[in-house]
Motif scaffolding. Structure first.
Motif, short mmCIF file in Angstrom:
data_model
loop_
_atom_site.label_atom_id
_atom_site.label_comp_id
_atom_site.label_asym_id
_atom_site.label_seq_id
_atom_site.Cartn_x
_atom_site.Cartn_y
_atom_site.Cartn_z
N ALA A 260 0.84 -1.20 0.00
CA ALA A 260 0.00 0.00 0.00
C ALA A 260 0.87 1.25 0.00
O ALA A 260 0.60 2.21 -0.75
CB ALA A 260 -0.92 0.00 1.22
N ALA A 261 1.92 1.27 0.83
CA ALA A 261 2.81 2.44 0.88
C ALA A 261 3.51 2.63 -0.46
O ALA A 261 3.66 3.77 -0.94
CB ALA A 261 3.84 2.25 2.00
N GLN A 262 3.93 1.54 -1.09
CA GLN A 262 4.58 1.64 -2.39
C GLN A 262 3.62 2.10 -3.47
O GLN A 262 3.99 2.87 -4.36
CB GLN A 262 5.19 0.28 -2.75
CG GLN A 262 6.37 -0.11 -1.88
CD GLN A 262 6.73 -1.58 -1.97
OE1 GLN A 262 6.16 -2.32 -2.78
NE2 GLN A 262 7.67 -2.01 -1.14
N GLU A 263 2.37 1.66 -3.38
CA GLU A 263 1.36 2.08 -4.36
C GLU A 263 1.08 3.58 -4.23
O GLU A 263 0.96 4.29 -5.24
CB GLU A 263 0.08 1.28 -4.18
CG GLU A 263 -1.07 1.70 -5.11
CD GLU A 263 -0.74 1.52 -6.58
OE1 GLU A 263 -1.40 2.17 -7.41
OE2 GLU A 263 0.19 0.73 -6.92
N ILE A 264 0.98 4.06 -2.99
CA ILE A 264 0.79 5.50 -2.79
C ILE A 264 1.97 6.27 -3.36
O ILE A 264 1.81 7.30 -4.04
CB ILE A 264 0.60 5.82 -1.29
CG1 ILE A 264 -0.71 5.21 -0.78
CG2 ILE A 264 0.60 7.34 -1.05
CD1 ILE A 264 -0.87 5.26 0.72
N SER A 265 3.18 5.78 -3.11
CA SER A 265 4.39 6.43 -3.62
C SER A 265 4.38 6.46 -5.14
O SER A 265 4.74 7.47 -5.77
CB SER A 265 5.64 5.70 -3.11
OG SER A 265 5.71 5.72 -1.69
N ARG A 266 3.97 5.34 -5.77
CA ARG A 266 3.92 5.28 -7.24
C ARG A 266 2.91 6.26 -7.78
O ARG A 266 3.15 6.97 -8.78
CB ARG A 266 3.58 3.86 -7.69
CG ARG A 266 4.75 2.89 -7.66
CD ARG A 266 4.42 1.60 -8.43
NE ARG A 266 3.34 0.85 -7.78
CZ ARG A 266 3.56 -0.10 -6.88
NH1 ARG A 266 4.78 -0.40 -6.51
NH2 ARG A 266 2.54 -0.76 -6.35
N ARG A 267 1.74 6.32 -7.14
CA ARG A 267 0.70 7.25 -7.63
C ARG A 267 1.15 8.70 -7.47
O ARG A 267 0.84 9.53 -8.31
CB ARG A 267 -0.59 7.00 -6.87
CG ARG A 267 -1.23 5.65 -7.15
CD ARG A 267 -2.63 5.54 -6.56
NE ARG A 267 -3.22 4.21 -6.81
CZ ARG A 267 -4.49 3.93 -6.58
NH1 ARG A 267 -5.32 4.87 -6.11
NH2 ARG A 267 -4.96 2.72 -6.81
#
Length: 271
Positions: A260-267
């Motif tokens: 989830a943290a990585q997905e937020i960072s990617r977005r």
């Protein structure tokens, strides 16, 4: 994260080594000091109390309070002054100006559905973390911290994760300036011991804190980074030890949290 032993902490006043210059508007700074003097411990104040908490004269505090009242940020019953809901506009200006929170919320909601525990996001301000987003489960908890609440960084999972984005020298400086109080029998209060935990969080890319903020509370955090890889926020999941042990949290929730943290960072990188 939930707590029964903490209340939102007032923002720290400007440090004493700041010296007003040509660009410094002292009256504006004093107005902010008056706003910060209100807190959960002092939601209603007399003129004398505001003056005492801010170091202003009664006349100076009165001018600022009446100005804030005229602008709709303060109300008074003739004796006691209280902040109005309009003060939230100031915080909302920050939240609405940052695409991060619009990007993060649906990801955090999906995470909560997956792990069945509450999820929060926070940023670092001085030695404190400030909550900027929270998605709760439907479970009845004892007390829920809301947006704008502050907690000390040294004994919280998001705090240690955010401190991991600083140099060791910066971390030690903050730890030595902040009072490290034993919130529970588990709380680390030695700066070097806390630094070791921060270094561990930096190496492994996540952080788990077991009952250091509150007895029975366990939480685990992961970093949100910008395009340059710098930690700009942290998200966590939190629960009660009698329901979710640290071992179970790590084994079953760490990967969803990190994803989830990585997905937020990617977005954010594509925002």
């Amino acid at each position: 994260m939930n707590s029964t032993v903490t209340t939102p902490r007032p923002a720290q006043a400007p440090t004493a080594d700041l010296r007003p210059g040509d660009a410094y508007v002292q009256s504006f700074a004093r107005g902010l000091e008056v706003i910060r003097s209100f807190s959960a411990a002092a939601p209603h104040q007399t003129l004398t109390e505001v003056a005492g908490r801010t170091g202003l004269t009664r006349a100076g505090a009165r001018r600022i309070l009446l100005t804030l009242q005229t602008l709709g940020y303060v109300e008074s019953d003739g004796k006691l002054f209280t902040l109005t809901p309009r003060i939230l506009d100031l915080g909302f200006a920050y939240l609405s100006s940052m695409p991060m929170w619009n990007v993060a919320e649906p990801v955090m909601e999906t995470l909560v559905e997956q792990v069945k525990e509450s999820c929060s996001a926070a940023v670092l301000e001085g030695a404190d973390i400030v909550y900027v987003l929270r998605v709760s489960t439907r479970k009845i908890m004892r007390n829920t911290l809301g947006i704008g609440s502050r907690l000390p960084a040294y004994c919280t999972s998001m705090g240690r994760m955010l401190l991991a984005g600083l140099s060791d020298e910066e971390v030690l400086r903050l730890l030595r300036e902040a009072p490290l109080e034993p919130r529970t029998r588990h709380t680390l209060v030695d700066p070097q011991a806390v630094l070791a935990k921060v270094q561990q969080a930096r190496r492994q890319g996540w952080c788990l804190v077991n009952q250091e903020l509150e007895e029975g509370l366990v939480s685990m955090a992961a970093p949100v980074v910008n395009r340059a890889g710098r930690i700009i926020a942290s998200i966590n999941i939190s629960g009660q030890v009698n329901r979710t042990s640290p071992r179970v949290m790590q084994e079953t929730m760490l990967e969803p949290l990190r994803e989830a943290a990585q997905e937020i960072s990617r977005r954010l990188a594509g925002a």
